[in-house]
Motif scaffolding. Sequence first.
Motif, PDB file in Angstrom:
ATOM      1  N   LYS A 144     -11.042   8.406  -3.917  1.00  0.00           N
ATOM      2  CA  LYS A 144     -12.288   8.827  -3.266  1.00  0.00           C
ATOM      3  C   LYS A 144     -12.031   9.274  -1.835  1.00  0.00           C
ATOM      4  O   LYS A 144     -12.596  10.274  -1.369  1.00  0.00           O
ATOM      5  N   ALA A 145     -11.182   8.528  -1.134  1.00  0.00           N
ATOM      6  CA  ALA A 145     -10.885   8.884   0.255  1.00  0.00           C
ATOM      7  C   ALA A 145     -10.153  10.222   0.340  1.00  0.00           C
ATOM      8  O   ALA A 145     -10.372  11.003   1.270  1.00  0.00           O
ATOM      9  N   SER A 194      -8.483  -1.075  -8.197  1.00  0.00           N
ATOM     10  CA  SER A 194      -9.585  -0.780  -7.285  1.00  0.00           C
ATOM     11  C   SER A 194      -9.078  -0.010  -6.070  1.00  0.00           C
ATOM     12  O   SER A 194      -9.713   0.953  -5.612  1.00  0.00           O
ATOM     13  N   PHE A 195      -7.925  -0.418  -5.544  1.00  0.00           N
ATOM     14  CA  PHE A 195      -7.339   0.294  -4.400  1.00  0.00           C
ATOM     15  C   PHE A 195      -7.055   1.751  -4.768  1.00  0.00           C
ATOM     16  O   PHE A 195      -7.324   2.674  -3.982  1.00  0.00           O
ATOM     17  N   ARG A 251      -8.526   3.606  -7.058  1.00  0.00           N
ATOM     18  CA  ARG A 251      -9.765   4.386  -7.196  1.00  0.00           C
ATOM     19  C   ARG A 251     -10.355   4.725  -5.830  1.00  0.00           C
ATOM     20  O   ARG A 251     -10.835   5.847  -5.602  1.00  0.00           O
ATOM     21  N   GLU A 252     -10.328   3.751  -4.917  1.00  0.00           N
ATOM     22  CA  GLU A 252     -10.855   4.025  -3.577  1.00  0.00           C
ATOM     23  C   GLU A 252      -9.991   5.025  -2.832  1.00  0.00           C
ATOM     24  O   GLU A 252     -10.487   5.846  -2.052  1.00  0.00           O
ATOM     25  N   LEU A 253      -8.690   4.977  -3.088  1.00  0.00           N
ATOM     26  CA  LEU A 253      -7.798   5.954  -2.470  1.00  0.00           C
ATOM     27  C   LEU A 253      -8.142   7.358  -2.944  1.00  0.00           C
ATOM     28  O   LEU A 253      -8.163   8.314  -2.146  1.00  0.00           O
ATOM     29  N   ARG A 299     -10.428  12.595  -1.809  1.00  0.00           N
ATOM     30  CA  ARG A 299     -11.303  13.644  -2.359  1.00  0.00           C
ATOM     31  C   ARG A 299     -10.532  14.619  -3.246  1.00  0.00           C
ATOM     32  O   ARG A 299     -10.782  15.829  -3.248  1.00  0.00           O
ATOM     33  N   GLN A 315       0.830  -1.208   0.000  1.00  0.00           N
ATOM     34  CA  GLN A 315       0.000   0.000   0.000  1.00  0.00           C
ATOM     35  C   GLN A 315       0.863   1.256   0.000  1.00  0.00           C
ATOM     36  O   GLN A 315       0.545   2.243  -0.665  1.00  0.00           O
TER      37      GLN A 315
END
Length: 699
Positions: A376-377, A369-370, A372-374, A379, A302
């Motif tokens: 979003k988190a 996927s990680f 993209r979610e990162l 912002r 990560q």
Amino acid sequence: MTPRTFLQLTDSPLTHRPTSPDSDLAVLLAATADPAPGTLDALLSITHQATADRIAAALDARTDLTPTALARFIVARPELKSAVTRLKDHLFSTGDGCHRFTRAMAALAVNPATIDHSVLGSAKFATMAATVDTNALHGLLAPTLDQPLLPGPADAALAILLGARRAAGPATTSLDLAIDEALHRTRQGRTGTELTALKTKTITAIAAHTGGLTQAAELWYDALTATATTPELAGEALAYAYAAAPALATGTDLDIPWPAVRTRWRQVQSAQSTATAHSPRWAPAWQAAATTAEGAAWDGVQRALIAGYDLLATHARTRCPKDTPIPSPDTCWALETTGRTLIHTVADHLTGSHGHTPLAHFDDTVLLSFVRELAKARRDRIPGALHLHGLAAAIKAARSKHHLTAAPTPPRIGIVIPMHSEANRLATGALEAKTAQLAWLLDAHPDARAELLLVDEDPDGASSTAATAHLTAADSLTQIRITITRRPDAASRKGGAVLWGLGQLADAGHTHLAYTDCDLTYPLEQLGLLLHELTRPGTGAAIGSRRLPDSAGYYPPGGPPETANLYRRAVTELLALDVTDPQAGFKALTTTAFQTTRARTRDTGLSFDTDLLTALQLTGHAIAETGIAALHRYIDGQVGTPRDYDLMLTAVREQAARHGLNPNARPTPALDRITAAGSLANAAAIPATDLPFPRLPAN
């Protein structure tokens, strides 16, 4: 009825509180029981002296004990001479054996740690070693000789035994050969064990000189270990392991005699050179990504992704100040040197770096996927989502280079780039960007070679003239050759140039062929993904698909437009060609597969891809697809390939007829829908409620 419980002999009252009935039973067992190792060991483990003596006497009196049982008995009670005499007579049929030699062989067979080493060095031992019955001794020592690694005392004793036999004459019996093999195996195993134990330490030391990059070092060390087939070779390999890091530190070469290991060593040296070209911004990004905002530590995988994300996001923000035009992804991450260098830096640290190897543990779907979610988190509101385009491309480039680095043999790749009115694009530096991408990838395998064949179909030759003007930047590329060819052909629309170029490269002896467009939508850094697919048995072609779950960058979140979906389904119905992205402008083939289908592929228009893929499938070649990350910004309603779909579909109908495929033999709902609407574009525009056919799924 109360069940009876039988205790193990080691738990018998004899070992603690001897009684006459128990003693008598043990002695009876010693005199009559089958002398299996477990029974014998249990009897000999009884510690009560009086009972132990009676058991020993009973065993000593037996004449039916096997040599193995005698050996176990002798090791436990070496003072009892009857058993020693019986084993001696077994080992020396002439009757002139030696009790001390016999006891030493019994110890060697049962418990080498108990051997009397003063016996091994005596002249008597040497005499007995030369005259012993080798078949009898081989049978006695078989369990010891069959061990994967001899314990130290056994190793030493067997070496003395074999040396004594060789001193007396040719040592060629099955016993001698078995001892030699056991000694050899043990020496090799111990050196190999040391070599294996040194791996982590050596790779860590190498990583200090390669910017942390470790994949090439691991492959080199594995190749080095594979050469250790003899103790002598293992010793040499061990010496190279110790010398590796100092050689990198001083810039000296290792004169490695084994070709496979030498090739892998050049990859390590290449990794060292690559590390020096990395952006200096990676180190601070890596340090900043050590923990979350709350102070929790990220794991290595990560942390690497977050460092890459931050590095590319920072560049995207810097590149897009307020009220300035937003660059396209291909401009930001391919055309411009800084962005391209950052992609390569991030990708290199994802291929395999000290402390983290994400590619070995997660597929690209999970990694993307990680990311993209990162986003979003975090912002982040970066224009054009440039950072996501960049990081997706870096992940794919890393996977591509990882595959090429691990390839057992370096490929010779011929790549066709058709040109039609490309002078303006080439003037912006597209050729330099493509060669830089390819050079970065080929650094993974210094013996790999590639040829870029640019085929200009324009009558005026403007594209080839523009390309020639930009060749100077490629002069220093030792692994890449660039050839520019004019081939005016008014009847061709891309397909003629590609097929002709593939033929030229196949005839030139390239092992793999590929083709792509002159633009920068498909980064050549990702070519290793396609080449890896071609290693699968029976695979003749690989498609860089924009439509797989692990694809990124080309289509909006909703997926391809309905025109693209309809065309794909119609192609499947007409040609029985079930691939997700038949028109992808990024494909690779084996030269063998192309040669077998060369004469069957005749379409020179925009639909030549399906003609080629169908010919491959009909000749028994599998077609693989792999997800790619395109450097493309989708613009809704953009004019492009959709305007050509009807013309292409007409050509696909002709291909089906020429290849002997009859679509009337199976349902063709997409084709029927297009026919009813009059054109593919019309069929895609009609609302689903007005259609006589069910709406097709987005994919």
